[in-house]
Design a protein around this motif. Sequence first.
Motif, PDB file in Angstrom:
ATOM      1  N   SER A  31       1.001  -1.275   0.143  1.00 44.21           N
ATOM      2  CA  SER A  31       0.184   0.164  -0.144  1.00 44.21           C
ATOM      3  C   SER A  31       0.741   1.118  -0.171  1.00 44.21           C
ATOM      4  O   SER A  31       2.086   1.209   0.118  1.00 44.21           O
ATOM      5  N   TRP A  32       0.262   2.437  -0.332  1.00 44.36           N
ATOM      6  CA  TRP A  32       1.167   3.516  -0.363  1.00 44.36           C
ATOM      7  C   TRP A  32       0.116   4.850   0.286  1.00 44.36           C
ATOM      8  O   TRP A  32      -0.941   4.530   0.663  1.00 44.36           O
ATOM      9  N   VAL A  33       0.706   5.829   0.462  1.00 45.07           N
ATOM     10  CA  VAL A  33      -0.148   7.120   1.200  1.00 45.07           C
ATOM     11  C   VAL A  33      -0.384   7.912  -0.068  1.00 45.07           C
ATOM     12  O   VAL A  33      -1.682   8.267  -0.279  1.00 45.07           O
ATOM     13  N   HIS A  34       0.491   8.379  -0.529  1.00 44.57           N
ATOM     14  CA  HIS A  34       0.178   9.552  -1.653  1.00 44.57           C
ATOM     15  C   HIS A  34       0.983   9.023  -3.063  1.00 44.57           C
ATOM     16  O   HIS A  34       2.109   8.330  -2.914  1.00 44.57           O
ATOM     17  N   LEU A  35       0.776   9.472  -4.159  1.00 47.38           N
ATOM     18  CA  LEU A  35       1.327   9.159  -5.465  1.00 47.38           C
ATOM     19  C   LEU A  35       1.940  10.476  -6.034  1.00 47.38           C
ATOM     20  O   LEU A  35       1.666  11.663  -5.849  1.00 47.38           O
TER      21      LEU A  35
END
Length: 86
Positions: A31-35
């Motif tokens: 998963s990630w927070v921002h791109l």
Amino acid sequence: MSTQICTHQDAIQPVTPHTRGCEECLATGDSWVHLRLCLTCGHVGCCDSSKNKHATKHFHATSHPIIQSIEPGEDWRWCYIDEAVL
């Protein structure tokens, strides 16, 4: 963040994001927070608030200097080399 002038804007190319999420995180199921979008090649990586920091890793691997936030409502760009917001 610096108010320094960026000297790498010539690296900006017309790009299309390769994916709708972080390329590496999608490949591993993470998963990630921002791109962030690489404005030289179109790589999509996760931000430094994400545990994997793939956008910065992409910069270190390629020396592509400028990213852009592709988060809704954000329109800033960042030059890693000059440490400047564009």
